[in-house]
Design a protein around this motif. Structure first.
Motif, PDB file in Angstrom:
ATOM      1  N   PRO A 176       0.813  -1.225   0.000  1.00 30.19           N
ATOM      2  CA  PRO A 176       0.000   0.000   0.000  1.00 30.19           C
ATOM      3  C   PRO A 176       0.847   1.276   0.000  1.00 30.19           C
ATOM      4  CG  PRO A 176      -0.849  -1.554   1.618  1.00 30.19           C
ATOM      5  CD  PRO A 176       0.472  -2.096   1.129  1.00 30.19           C
ATOM      6  N   THR A 177       1.994   1.228   0.662  1.00 29.67           N
ATOM      7  CA  THR A 177       2.889   2.392   0.691  1.00 29.67           C
ATOM      8  C   THR A 177       3.488   2.632  -0.682  1.00 29.67           C
ATOM      9  OG1 THR A 177       3.395   1.920   3.003  1.00 29.67           O
ATOM     10  CG2 THR A 177       4.893   3.411   1.845  1.00 29.67           C
ATOM     11  N   VAL A 178       3.917   1.571  -1.349  1.00 32.60           N
ATOM     12  CA  VAL A 178       4.456   1.695  -2.705  1.00 32.60           C
ATOM     13  C   VAL A 178       3.376   2.254  -3.634  1.00 32.60           C
ATOM     14  CG1 VAL A 178       5.373   0.438  -4.697  1.00 32.60           C
ATOM     15  CG2 VAL A 178       6.202  -0.093  -2.399  1.00 32.60           C
ATOM     16  N   SER A 179       2.165   1.758  -3.505  1.00 34.10           N
ATOM     17  CA  SER A 179       1.060   2.243  -4.343  1.00 34.10           C
ATOM     18  C   SER A 179       0.821   3.734  -4.138  1.00 34.10           C
ATOM     19  CB  SER A 179      -0.224   1.469  -4.046  1.00 34.10           C
ATOM     20  OG  SER A 179      -0.099   0.141  -4.471  1.00 34.10           O
ATOM     21  N   ARG A 180       0.904   4.182  -2.899  1.00 31.31           N
ATOM     22  CA  ARG A 180       0.715   5.606  -2.604  1.00 31.31           C
ATOM     23  C   ARG A 180       1.817   6.439  -3.260  1.00 31.31           C
ATOM     24  NH1 ARG A 180      -0.097   5.046   2.573  1.00 31.31           N
ATOM     25  NH2 ARG A 180       2.007   5.516   3.249  1.00 31.31           N
ATOM     26  N   HIS A 181       3.058   5.952  -3.202  1.00 31.59           N
ATOM     27  CA  HIS A 181       4.168   6.676  -3.835  1.00 31.59           C
ATOM     28  C   HIS A 181       4.023   6.672  -5.364  1.00 31.59           C
ATOM     29  CE1 HIS A 181       6.347   7.666  -0.244  1.00 31.59           C
ATOM     30  NE2 HIS A 181       6.436   6.390   0.129  1.00 31.59           N
ATOM     31  N   LEU A 182       3.596   5.550  -5.915  1.00 28.90           N
ATOM     32  CA  LEU A 182       3.367   5.483  -7.366  1.00 28.90           C
ATOM     33  C   LEU A 182       2.283   6.480  -7.779  1.00 28.90           C
ATOM     34  CD1 LEU A 182       3.502   1.626  -7.874  1.00 28.90           C
ATOM     35  CD2 LEU A 182       5.096   3.298  -8.856  1.00 28.90           C
ATOM     36  N   LYS A 183       1.256   6.602  -6.976  1.00 29.48           N
ATOM     37  CA  LYS A 183       0.180   7.550  -7.267  1.00 29.48           C
ATOM     38  C   LYS A 183       0.706   8.983  -7.288  1.00 29.48           C
ATOM     39  CE  LYS A 183      -4.348   9.074  -5.703  1.00 29.48           C
ATOM     40  NZ  LYS A 183      -5.374   8.976  -4.658  1.00 29.48           N
ATOM     41  N   GLU A 184       1.558   9.327  -6.323  1.00 31.39           N
ATOM     42  CA  GLU A 184       2.144  10.672  -6.277  1.00 31.39           C
ATOM     43  C   GLU A 184       3.008  10.941  -7.512  1.00 31.39           C
ATOM     44  OE1 GLU A 184       1.741  13.279  -4.167  1.00 31.39           O
ATOM     45  OE2 GLU A 184       0.161  12.119  -3.192  1.00 31.39           O
ATOM     46  N   LEU A 185       3.802   9.952  -7.887  1.00 38.40           N
ATOM     47  CA  LEU A 185       4.645  10.116  -9.077  1.00 38.40           C
ATOM     48  C   LEU A 185       3.802  10.229 -10.340  1.00 38.40           C
ATOM     49  CD1 LEU A 185       7.464   7.567  -8.183  1.00 38.40           C
ATOM     50  CD2 LEU A 185       7.687  10.068  -8.300  1.00 38.40           C
ATOM     51  N   LYS A 186       2.725   9.477 -10.393  1.00 37.10           N
ATOM     52  CA  LYS A 186       1.847   9.535 -11.564  1.00 37.10           C
ATOM     53  C   LYS A 186       1.110  10.864 -11.615  1.00 37.10           C
ATOM     54  CE  LYS A 186      -1.241   6.809 -14.343  1.00 37.10           C
ATOM     55  NZ  LYS A 186      -2.182   5.749 -14.476  1.00 37.10           N
ATOM     56  N   ASN A 187       0.648  11.366 -10.472  1.00 34.40           N
ATOM     57  CA  ASN A 187      -0.028  12.665 -10.429  1.00 34.40           C
ATOM     58  C   ASN A 187       0.889  13.794 -10.878  1.00 34.40           C
ATOM     59  OD1 ASN A 187      -2.460  11.595  -9.560  1.00 34.40           O
ATOM     60  ND2 ASN A 187      -2.070  12.010  -7.396  1.00 34.40           N
ATOM     61  N   ALA A 188       2.176  13.649 -10.601  1.00 32.64           N
ATOM     62  CA  ALA A 188       3.157  14.658 -11.027  1.00 32.64           C
ATOM     63  C   ALA A 188       3.621  14.416 -12.457  1.00 32.64           C
ATOM     64  CB  ALA A 188       4.353  14.658 -10.080  1.00 32.64           C
ATOM     65  N   LYS A 189       3.093  13.383 -13.081  1.00 31.56           N
ATOM     66  CA  LYS A 189       3.416  13.010 -14.460  1.00 31.56           C
ATOM     67  C   LYS A 189       4.880  12.618 -14.642  1.00 31.56           C
ATOM     68  CE  LYS A 189      -0.307  15.790 -16.327  1.00 31.56           C
ATOM     69  NZ  LYS A 189      -0.681  16.981 -17.036  1.00 31.56           N
ATOM     70  N   LEU A 190       5.493  12.138 -13.564  1.00 36.73           N
ATOM     71  CA  LEU A 190       6.862  11.636 -13.676  1.00 36.73           C
ATOM     72  C   LEU A 190       6.872  10.211 -14.205  1.00 36.73           C
ATOM     73  CD1 LEU A 190       8.284  13.166 -10.434  1.00 36.73           C
ATOM     74  CD2 LEU A 190       9.287  13.449 -12.699  1.00 36.73           C
ATOM     75  N   ILE A 191       5.787   9.485 -13.953  1.00 37.83           N
ATOM     76  CA  ILE A 191       5.646   8.132 -14.494  1.00 37.83           C
ATOM     77  C   ILE A 191       4.289   8.019 -15.166  1.00 37.83           C
ATOM     78  CG2 ILE A 191       7.171   7.099 -12.772  1.00 37.83           C
ATOM     79  CD1 ILE A 191       4.659   6.009 -11.359  1.00 37.83           C
ATOM     80  N   LYS A 192       4.180   7.038 -16.022  1.00 41.15           N
ATOM     81  CA  LYS A 192       2.899   6.738 -16.651  1.00 41.15           C
ATOM     82  C   LYS A 192       2.665   5.251 -16.529  1.00 41.15           C
ATOM     83  CE  LYS A 192       5.299   7.055 -21.063  1.00 41.15           C
ATOM     84  NZ  LYS A 192       5.384   7.744 -22.334  1.00 41.15           N
ATOM     85  N   ILE A 199      -0.737  -3.072 -13.488  1.00 38.88           N
ATOM     86  CA  ILE A 199      -0.418  -1.805 -14.138  1.00 38.88           C
ATOM     87  C   ILE A 199       1.080  -1.783 -14.363  1.00 38.88           C
ATOM     88  CG2 ILE A 199      -0.450   0.708 -13.970  1.00 38.88           C
ATOM     89  CD1 ILE A 199      -2.820   0.462 -12.086  1.00 38.88           C
ATOM     90  N   CYS A 200       1.474  -1.579 -15.604  1.00 43.16           N
ATOM     91  CA  CYS A 200       2.900  -1.466 -15.932  1.00 43.16           C
ATOM     92  C   CYS A 200       3.280   0.005 -15.922  1.00 43.16           C
ATOM     93  CB  CYS A 200       3.183  -2.069 -17.304  1.00 43.16           C
ATOM     94  SG  CYS A 200       2.957  -3.848 -17.340  1.00 43.16           S
ATOM     95  N   TYR A 201       4.313   0.333 -15.175  1.00 43.89           N
ATOM     96  CA  TYR A 201       4.756   1.713 -15.050  1.00 43.89           C
ATOM     97  C   TYR A 201       6.055   1.931 -15.799  1.00 43.89           C
ATOM     98  CZ  TYR A 201       1.355   2.286 -11.311  1.00 43.89           C
ATOM     99  OH  TYR A 201       0.197   2.351 -10.590  1.00 43.89           O
ATOM    100  N   CYS A 202       6.211   3.137 -16.317  1.00 43.73           N
ATOM    101  CA  CYS A 202       7.482   3.551 -16.921  1.00 43.73           C
ATOM    102  C   CYS A 202       7.634   5.060 -16.736  1.00 43.73           C
ATOM    103  CB  CYS A 202       7.566   3.149 -18.384  1.00 43.73           C
ATOM    104  SG  CYS A 202       6.329   3.892 -19.438  1.00 43.73           S
ATOM    105  N   ILE A 203       8.827   5.535 -16.998  1.00 49.23           N
ATOM    106  CA  ILE A 203       9.133   6.963 -16.878  1.00 49.23           C
ATOM    107  C   ILE A 203       8.387   7.738 -17.957  1.00 49.23           C
ATOM    108  CG2 ILE A 203      11.001   8.675 -17.027  1.00 49.23           C
ATOM    109  CD1 ILE A 203      11.233   6.913 -14.555  1.00 49.23           C
ATOM    110  N   ASP A 204       7.848   8.901 -17.593  1.00 56.34           N
ATOM    111  CA  ASP A 204       7.239   9.796 -18.582  1.00 56.34           C
ATOM    112  C   ASP A 204       8.339  10.730 -19.079  1.00 56.34           C
ATOM    113  OD1 ASP A 204       5.899  11.858 -19.980  1.00 56.34           O
ATOM    114  OD2 ASP A 204       4.074  11.480 -18.835  1.00 56.34           O
TER     115      ASP A 204
END
Length: 112
Positions: A57-73, A81-86
């Protein structure tokens, strides 16, 4: 006698964007996630949980913050969900810091 109050200048959209991006990078776990994503082509959330000393859950919260900042997609593939750098956001950051560096080079180096 009435004292004139001055309003602070509004910040530009660009300033808000850069601040939001930099704020998202303000936690070591998020920096670690970015570094991990840079070391692999793409990744699912489970892989990140296996690499970091944090609960899912902590990792998910950090991923959400990075996604909201558009640093990852992220793209949904089945149940994951597959993540990568934006790259676009990283380019914005690079331009921002390059501009700062260029201005510092032009600035009088005897300042302060």
């Amino acid at each position: 006698m009435e004292i004139e109050q001055t309003k602070p200048k509004d910040f530009t959209d660009s300033q808000h964007e850069i601040a939001h991006i930099i704020k998202a990078l303000g936690h070591p776990a998020r920096v670690a996630i970015i570094e991990y994503l840079l070391s692999v082509d793409t990744c699912i959330c489970g892989d990140i949980v296996d690499v970091l000393p944090l609960a899912q859950p902590t990792v998910s919260r950090h991923l959400k913050e990075l996604k909201n900042a558009k640093l990852i997609k992220g793209t949904i593939e089945g149940n994951t969900i597959c993540y990568c750098i934006d790259e676009n956001t990283i380019e914005e950051l690079q331009k921002y810091f390059t501009n700062i560096s260029a201005k510092l080079t032009l600035k009088n180096k005897n300042c302060c």
